[in-house]
Design an enzyme around this catalytic site. Structure first.
Site, PDB file in Angstrom:
ATOM      1  N   HIS A  88       0.829  -1.212   0.000  1.00 26.29           N
ATOM      2  CA  HIS A  88       0.000   0.000   0.000  1.00 26.29           C
ATOM      3  C   HIS A  88       0.871   1.273   0.000  1.00 26.29           C
ATOM      4  CE1 HIS A  88      -3.349  -2.682   1.059  1.00 26.29           C
ATOM      5  NE2 HIS A  88      -2.527  -3.179   1.971  1.00 26.29           N
ATOM      6  N   SER A 140      14.635  21.671 -15.520  1.00 28.45           N
ATOM      7  CA  SER A 140      13.464  22.541 -15.646  1.00 28.45           C
ATOM      8  C   SER A 140      13.883  23.843 -16.314  1.00 28.45           C
ATOM      9  CB  SER A 140      12.878  22.830 -14.256  1.00 28.45           C
ATOM     10  OG  SER A 140      11.968  23.904 -14.306  1.00 28.45           O
ATOM     11  N   LYS A 186      15.767  21.430 -10.286  1.00 28.49           N
ATOM     12  CA  LYS A 186      15.011  20.252 -10.707  1.00 28.49           C
ATOM     13  C   LYS A 186      15.845  19.314 -11.574  1.00 28.49           C
ATOM     14  CE  LYS A 186      11.103  19.480 -10.494  1.00 28.49           C
ATOM     15  NZ  LYS A 186      10.058  20.109 -11.321  1.00 28.49           N
ATOM     16  N   GLU A 239       8.968   8.721 -17.014  1.00 27.77           N
ATOM     17  CA  GLU A 239       7.589   9.171 -17.200  1.00 27.77           C
ATOM     18  C   GLU A 239       7.081   8.834 -18.600  1.00 27.77           C
ATOM     19  OE1 GLU A 239       7.911  12.925 -14.066  1.00 27.77           O
ATOM     20  OE2 GLU A 239       7.972  13.302 -16.218  1.00 27.77           O
TER      21      GLU A 239
END
Length: 462
Positions: free
Chosen positions: A161, A282, A288, A295
């Site tokens: 979980h 970024s 970043k 992704e």
């Protein structure tokens, strides 16, 4: 070559060619030209068989086979001019063959139809793609094995979980993906074995009256046998569906791993550092480092699932044998094949380049009361306590530690004895995360000894 003459190649039934809309919807050359290599291989095998069976002369067969190599060299060299008016790869190749060798080209199509020809081409293409996909999976498994072997002893939290459950090892986690991708490989291998029957010679749907030798062409093209029913041979696309189904499951596994890499590389986890080769920055936030490759892999599953569903929808209502609907069988398969290969390659690159942050993994492994199950197991073993009672005692100790803002190993013996008086100093021997993982020696467990044994087994298997 004029459109007027080329339109006549597919028969004398219509006096005029289709209008622009009909030509656009009817043509498949824009995508099925990817099967040129397979189409020419099938035609060369067919020509050799026709000569062997005495259906065409050896000289015609030789001219056809040599002419087809010329056409292939033009396609591979980028000088071949594809014509939409000629509809598909088969007619484009045959038309050019006629220009190269003349009249013998017209004998190539004896004893076959475009129906069995396209089924053969497509099967050959999918079979080649399965082989390439298996190679990609093997490479990814190799990268995972390297990570597992290096981190066989590195402790990290195991989750259920997405909550801390029990300590595991980095190697054990990597080996979980080895098992997943190995199953994917077995599905592709199994699909390849089942699809390896040759449709060539089934003709339009009923076979042919020519004395062809289908076993000869099947063997020449690397098939195990010819397909046993001509209706099924030209109308079947199970092989493409099985490829897409196996690719979908594999993509799902890739997506799950990509999701973990996205989570693990975040500032909140810091479990892994991805290489700059598979990350981006970024445009506005200089701190970043985005896991873009992971992704994008995670997104690929949508395209591959979509391809699987699309082909199922194309095939679901078709009567036997061939219908023009089946021309819509290729684009989604080509797209899925491209994307599963790209996703496998990107994941292999990320896994090879990524660095597991051992200190962060170990710190996280010891948090969240991850050794609570070890404590309960100790109570069962050492105090002969029923597990349900041990579960209750452990829960009380977790609550006590939580109220004090500490973890289980930080409680004193007196604290523990206040919950159950028979707990002894020995309990602290099971509360360390390293002791926890070392104790999980059951087959398939997370103990470093088990991880190393599984790594060795897979290295031998590969």
């Amino acid at each position: 070559m004029s459109d007027k003459s080329s339109n006549q190649m597919w028969g004398g039934r219509f006096a005029a060619g289709p209008d622009a809309i009909m030509e656009a919807i009817n043509a498949s050359i824009g995508f099925d030209k990817r099967m040129a290599t397979q189409d020419i291989a099938g035609s060369r095998a067919h020509a050799a068989m026709l000569a062997h069976a005495g259906i065409i002369t050896d000289s015609d067969a030789d001219a056809i086979r040599e002419g087809l190599l010329t056409v292939l060299s033009e396609i591979e060299g980028g000088t071949f001019e594809f014509s939409t008016a000629l509809e598909d790869i088969h007619m484009n190749v045959e038309a050019r063959l006629k220009e190269v060798i003349g009249e013998p080209a017209g004998r190539l199509h004896t004893g076959r139809s475009r129906n069995d020809q396209v089924a053969t081409d497509f099967k050959l293409w999918v079979r080649d793609q399965i082989d390439a996909t298996i190679g990609g999976i093997d490479a990814l498994i190799g990268a995972l094995l390297a990570q597992a072997e290096a981190g066989a002893e590195w402790v990290m939290p195991g989750f259920t979980h997405l909550q801390t459950a029990q300590p595991v090892t980095w190697g054990h986690h990597m080996m979980a993906y080895v098992e997943m991708f190995a199953r994917d490989k077995s599905r592709f291998v199994d699909a390849r074995r089942r699809m390896n029957e040759c449709p060539l010679g089934a003709a339009a749907l009923a076979g042919t009256s020519f004395p062809i030798d289908r076993h000869m062409t099947a063997e020449a093209l690397g098939f195990d046998r010819p397909s046993a029913n001509s209706l099924d041979a030209v109308s079947d696309r199970d092989f493409a569906l099985e490829f897409l189904a196996a690719a979908s499951i594999c993509a799902m596994h890739l997506s799950r791993m990509a999701e973990e890499l996205v989570i693990w590389s975040s500032a909140q986890f810091r479990f892994v550092t991805l290489s700059d080769r598979f990350s981006t920055g970024s445009s506005i936030m200089p701190q970043k480092k985005n896991p873009d490759a992971a992704e994008l892999i995670r997104a690929k599953i949508g395209r591959i699932f979509g391809a699987n569903t699309a082909l199922l929808m194309v095939m679901k209502g078709l009567p036997l044998a061939y219908s023009k609907d089946m021309q819509e069988d290729k684009e989604q398969v080509f797209d899925a094949a491209d994307n599963i290969m790209l996703a496998l390659a990107a994941m292999e690159g990320m896994v090879k380049d990524m660095t597991a942050n051992r200190e962060s993994l170990e710190a996280a492994a010891g948090s969240g009361f991850s050794t609570a199950t070890d404590l309960a197991d100790w109570l069962v073993r050492a105090l002969n306590m029923p597990f349900r009672d041990a579960h209750h005692v452990t829960g009380s100790l977790v609550a006590k530690a939580e109220s004090r803002g500490c973890d289980l190993p930080d409680l004193s013996l007196a604290d523990m004895q206040s919950v159950h008086e028979h707990i002894t100093e020995d309990v602290f021997g099971v509360l360390g995360v390293h002791n926890s993982v070392a104790s999980r020696v059951s087959y398939g467990g997370t103990a470093p000894s088990q991880v190393r044994a599984q790594v060795a087994r897979w290295k031998d298997a590969l």
